[in-house]
Design a protein around this motif. Structure first.
Motif, PDB file in Angstrom:
ATOM      1  N   HIS A 172      -9.657   1.647  30.392  1.00 19.03           N
ATOM      2  CA  HIS A 172      -8.626   2.348  29.621  1.00 19.03           C
ATOM      3  C   HIS A 172      -7.546   2.934  30.537  1.00 19.03           C
ATOM      4  O   HIS A 172      -6.420   3.142  30.119  1.00 19.03           O
ATOM      5  CB  HIS A 172      -9.249   3.453  28.742  1.00 19.03           C
ATOM      6  CG  HIS A 172      -9.533   4.737  29.455  1.00 19.03           C
ATOM      7  ND1 HIS A 172     -10.769   5.067  29.954  1.00 19.03           N
ATOM      8  CD2 HIS A 172      -8.727   5.784  29.776  1.00 19.03           C
ATOM      9  CE1 HIS A 172     -10.721   6.252  30.535  1.00 19.03           C
ATOM     10  NE2 HIS A 172      -9.491   6.715  30.445  1.00 19.03           N
ATOM     11  N   ASN A 208     -15.388   6.989  26.922  1.00 16.67           N
ATOM     12  CA  ASN A 208     -14.097   6.950  27.616  1.00 16.67           C
ATOM     13  C   ASN A 208     -14.274   6.816  29.128  1.00 16.67           C
ATOM     14  O   ASN A 208     -13.491   6.152  29.802  1.00 16.67           O
ATOM     15  CB  ASN A 208     -13.338   8.246  27.279  1.00 16.67           C
ATOM     16  CG  ASN A 208     -11.892   8.228  27.727  1.00 16.67           C
ATOM     17  OD1 ASN A 208     -11.155   7.306  27.402  1.00 16.67           O
ATOM     18  ND2 ASN A 208     -11.495   9.249  28.480  1.00 16.67           N
ATOM     19  N   LEU A 227      -3.835   3.579  29.296  1.00 13.12           N
ATOM     20  CA  LEU A 227      -3.551   4.959  28.899  1.00 13.12           C
ATOM     21  C   LEU A 227      -2.891   5.731  30.050  1.00 13.12           C
ATOM     22  O   LEU A 227      -2.111   6.644  29.818  1.00 13.12           O
ATOM     23  CB  LEU A 227      -4.868   5.633  28.472  1.00 13.12           C
ATOM     24  CG  LEU A 227      -4.774   6.974  27.752  1.00 13.12           C
ATOM     25  CD1 LEU A 227      -3.923   6.871  26.493  1.00 13.12           C
ATOM     26  CD2 LEU A 227      -6.170   7.477  27.391  1.00 13.12           C
ATOM     27  N   GLU A 230      -3.137  12.824  27.876  1.00 11.94           N
ATOM     28  CA  GLU A 230      -3.344  11.410  27.550  1.00 11.94           C
ATOM     29  C   GLU A 230      -4.747  11.149  26.988  1.00 11.94           C
ATOM     30  O   GLU A 230      -4.878  10.600  25.898  1.00 11.94           O
ATOM     31  CB  GLU A 230      -3.047  10.546  28.790  1.00 11.94           C
ATOM     32  CG  GLU A 230      -1.566  10.692  29.208  1.00 11.94           C
ATOM     33  CD  GLU A 230      -1.135   9.865  30.420  1.00 11.94           C
ATOM     34  OE1 GLU A 230       0.077   9.645  30.570  1.00 11.94           O
ATOM     35  OE2 GLU A 230      -1.998   9.453  31.226  1.00 11.94           O
ATOM     36  N   LEU A 262     -17.896   9.823  22.056  1.00 13.08           N
ATOM     37  CA  LEU A 262     -16.585   9.182  22.249  1.00 13.08           C
ATOM     38  C   LEU A 262     -16.037   9.541  23.626  1.00 13.08           C
ATOM     39  O   LEU A 262     -15.418   8.719  24.302  1.00 13.08           O
ATOM     40  CB  LEU A 262     -15.586   9.646  21.186  1.00 13.08           C
ATOM     41  CG  LEU A 262     -15.708   9.085  19.774  1.00 13.08           C
ATOM     42  CD1 LEU A 262     -14.502   9.520  18.955  1.00 13.08           C
ATOM     43  CD2 LEU A 262     -15.819   7.569  19.788  1.00 13.08           C
ATOM     44  N   MET A 293      -5.822  10.954  22.715  1.00 10.86           N
ATOM     45  CA  MET A 293      -6.355   9.668  22.282  1.00 10.86           C
ATOM     46  C   MET A 293      -7.741   9.842  21.669  1.00 10.86           C
ATOM     47  O   MET A 293      -8.049   9.282  20.615  1.00 10.86           O
ATOM     48  CB  MET A 293      -6.407   8.712  23.483  1.00 10.86           C
ATOM     49  CG  MET A 293      -6.952   7.331  23.157  1.00 10.86           C
ATOM     50  SD  MET A 293      -6.047   6.490  21.819  1.00 10.86           S
ATOM     51  CE  MET A 293      -4.671   5.789  22.743  1.00 10.86           C
ATOM     52  N   LEU A 294      -8.589  10.638  22.315  1.00  9.94           N
ATOM     53  CA  LEU A 294      -9.940  10.858  21.788  1.00  9.94           C
ATOM     54  C   LEU A 294      -9.874  11.544  20.423  1.00  9.94           C
ATOM     55  O   LEU A 294     -10.610  11.192  19.497  1.00  9.94           O
ATOM     56  CB  LEU A 294     -10.755  11.710  22.772  1.00  9.94           C
ATOM     57  CG  LEU A 294     -11.106  10.998  24.092  1.00  9.94           C
ATOM     58  CD1 LEU A 294     -11.587  11.997  25.131  1.00  9.94           C
ATOM     59  CD2 LEU A 294     -12.164   9.921  23.844  1.00  9.94           C
ATOM     60  N   ALA A 328      -7.353  11.495  18.256  1.00 10.38           N
ATOM     61  CA  ALA A 328      -6.776  10.593  17.252  1.00 10.38           C
ATOM     62  C   ALA A 328      -7.825   9.585  16.801  1.00 10.38           C
ATOM     63  O   ALA A 328      -7.939   9.262  15.613  1.00 10.38           O
ATOM     64  CB  ALA A 328      -5.559   9.879  17.832  1.00 10.38           C
ATOM     65  N   GLN A 329      -8.605   9.099  17.768  1.00 13.06           N
ATOM     66  CA  GLN A 329      -9.685   8.157  17.468  1.00 13.06           C
ATOM     67  C   GLN A 329     -10.684   8.812  16.508  1.00 13.06           C
ATOM     68  O   GLN A 329     -11.083   8.235  15.501  1.00 13.06           O
ATOM     69  CB  GLN A 329     -10.366   7.852  18.804  1.00 13.06           C
ATOM     70  CG  GLN A 329     -11.000   6.511  18.944  1.00 13.06           C
ATOM     71  CD  GLN A 329     -11.825   6.457  20.236  1.00 13.06           C
ATOM     72  OE1 GLN A 329     -11.596   7.235  21.174  1.00 13.06           O
ATOM     73  NE2 GLN A 329     -12.775   5.552  20.276  1.00 13.06           N
TER      74      GLN A 329
END
Lengths: 327, 327, 327
Positions: B143, B137, B147, B276, B133, B280-281, B283-284
């Protein structure tokens, strides 16, 4: 939920996002972008739509993808949504197939609508216990005599012995205390506190976990004033197998125009739930582990009658649904 | 890692200890004593060796037991070690059989060596997400437009559309923005900020998870000054299936002799990654649970092209290795 | 445990409640109400009985339900209880069938009874490690030379080499240090500190996890004073597979009438266990994961001799018990 809010809430282990679309209607969609599962609740609300903060896809009403900065909009880009209805100050979700959603199954809680704004308060308590343990707690209110002896209880319900009635899929449990001084919280609202009254306490349970709890106090001598009553809705929404969103909405027929009293009463009652019921429910769940109640071999008592009826009805409805029959 | 440091680090679920032997060479050994598994990182460093704090056994270079206060030294007392090489300001580990270690597989990152000390900074971010993941990114830099809209992004990469090239096991993805004002972070370093420039952004991915990210800005009119460029290495080292050691080392061709600027820039960039990218990573990953990306049925977009190529190459290499073939 | 205390304690994964009945005897019952599993430790102590805070059931000696406000008292309302005996300042529990309880199996720890109140102190350390790791720690005291080099250790035990003796199910390990200056903690209690002494250190292990640790220092020249000695009981009670209640009770034959010294010594010793032994045991367990010691393939040393003997005896006793034979 105000316009512009992004409200994440996990229900039955599904992470959902609630927000209001352009027309102000509540929308419930999966809280995971179709592209790479980024939580949309971490996104940006824009004019009734939500933009994913990771790669800029935008989603509207019903989970439809309405903007893709990187190519075509396809059906695969939409996210799952659930049917919602707003009624009785609440947003109701239909967890199953969106086409089968049937809002006639929502119980009549119009007492909420009829109560003026300062005659009702709400409560929300995330509780680490299975939703049926939380339901059991309301269907057997004798617990108030031991868990809340100095506030909500006082011995009356233990003395009264419950009467349980089942009609279709609805369970009613009722305790009657004729010709007694009412419980302190309501007695003091009578014209003449301390006078004898006929009190009944009644809980009506609607599947899967909606309850209407009414406490009604009527002075024996009508000269001592008119009846006082509180009616409270308790809803237990499963977050997961061992976690419940516990929602409360309480109304009354007295002092309904005093915002300060209303706020103080709400704080008082919610504090009891938070410091006495919630720890007890969570400790009970911790003792039970991940198994269900029956696996723990509880020594049931007559006071469990209503709770057991409700559990059986729900188990039966689930079985029927799993067999493809109408519940 | 300085002489005398005991640096514990879990890699691919194996707890390791890194330290410098008597000659200053980095040694990587299992961070668990052969005797009773006490962590050697809680031990005592002594002259290129580490003494277990529990019963006094001492271990040196290559994990060899060099002192046993309670009896003979036997081979069984040694602990596992891994091959290491220091190159490009980094310690490289070979996770497999120590005899098969092949340092010719380390990508050429000599741009790091050529950059003066104050022209580069490092970052380290433990991230609760699978390493792929984290790789995805970097391989899809669009992104940054969503982001990091006000800092690293700005819309340019979304407009540019990526070009992906695969050569052997190496994936290159490139975005070209000719004749535009450069992104703010680099535009302001031009002789004449605001002038038109030809910008390209390029990521080269080497298996398993080493990336070289170059942003190159060249003024259209050579009279407006010479090109500015930043080249950043991103390495994703798996701590476990859902945890990654994210290493960054960033170089540039401007203001390379100003320690204060260098430190401030490092803080600024690392803060963006920490506040940031990392959330995000994570939560993903939380949304994905323990399953892999494909099990989540993502609706892939053209922007995922490079990431998908890299994932396929790596999956193929792993398959070959598992079948006993050379990768 | 004083009269009126409700002491919850989980043993072998069973949540228990200990309290004193009307006659002052310690009672151990399941800490979960028979009705709905509410923890009785959250209940109310009343005159040798405990009232459940949820629905008011009351339980007495042996877990018998003595009051049910909602109906008949039946046998099903009683909760499980365990046999207890108080001896040597301790409450001993029999985890098996209450009728098979045999207090003749309790080791003779009467040295505790013979020690005056200010000549002994206690310690309690909940430790996230399997109880046998904690036992191993006491059966191999050479660890004191490395884990506590400046306090309890000093090199003597490593030099001495252990002698192990097995008699029936009892394991004794002994270290002799003739004609040496004693370890600092005891040397300073001699009439002439620094004089030569004959010291022995002995641990006697009784199954499942009771240990008596004696350190005895006798001056070589009787003119230098009489022997000083400390005898300490270590008991490892499993809370669960990876958690242990570690109990300590330490006695000595000197300065037994000085409460201030006694308290200071207790703090000093317990602090060593809490800041050096406990972290080491927990780190060791963390490295081992959920597997047992043998699954980790430890490279055992002569110093492990006593611990391995004790582990084998216990494994054999458990096997016999599981086969229905007398242990």
């Amino acid at each position: 939920m105000k316009a512009g809010d992004l409200l994440p809430r996990t229900i039955c282990d599904i992470p959902m996002l609630l927000f209001r679309d352009k027309d102000g209607h509540a929308t419930a969609i999966k809280d995971a972008c179709s592209h790479r599962l980024a939580p949309l609740s971490a996104g940006v609300y824009q004019d009734g739509e939500v933009m994913c903060r990771y790669h800029g896809l935008r989603f509207g009403k019903g989970g439809k993808c309405v903007h893709n900065p990187h190519g075509q909009i396809t059906d695969a880009l939409s996210v799952r949504s659930w049917a919602t209805v707003e009624r009785h100050d609440l947003i109701w979700l239909w967890m199953g197939d969106i086409k089968a959603a049937d809002d006639s199954l929502i119980p009549d809680l119009s007492f909420i609508d009829r109560t003026p704004a300062h005659g009702k308060f709400t409560g929300y308590l995330p509780t680490k216990a299975n939703f049926e343990l939380c339901t059991d707690n309301i269907l057997d209110l004798t617990h108030t005599d031991y868990l809340h002896p100095d506030t909500l209880g006082g011995g009356g319900l233990t003395r009264a012995k419950e009467k349980v009635k089942v009609e279709g899929n609805i369970v009613t449990v009722r305790w009657e205390n004729p010709n007694e001084v009412a419980p302190p919280a309501l007695d003091r609202e009578l014209d003449r506190p301390g006078s004898l009254a006929n009190t009944f306490t009644e809980v009506v349970w609607y599947p899967p976990a909606v309850m209407k709890l009414c406490v009604h106090v009527e002075p024996v001598d009508p000269l001592n004033g008119s009846p006082v009553e509180s009616v409270t809705m308790h809803i237990m929404t499963p977050e997961g197998a061992m976690k419940t969103h516990y929602f409360v909405l309480s109304t009354r027929n007295f002092r309904t125009d005093d915002p300060g009293y209303n706020e103080a009463l709400g704080k008082f009652v919610n504090n009891i739930f938070a410091t006495e019921d919630k720890p007890m429910l969570e400790a009970q769940q911790a003792r039970m582990g991940t198994g269900d109640l029956w696996a723990c071999n509880p020594a049931l008592l007559p006071i469990d009658n209503a709770a057991v009826r409700a559990r059986r009805i729900l188990a039966h409805m689930i079985e029927k649904e799993n067999n493809g029959e109408a519940a």
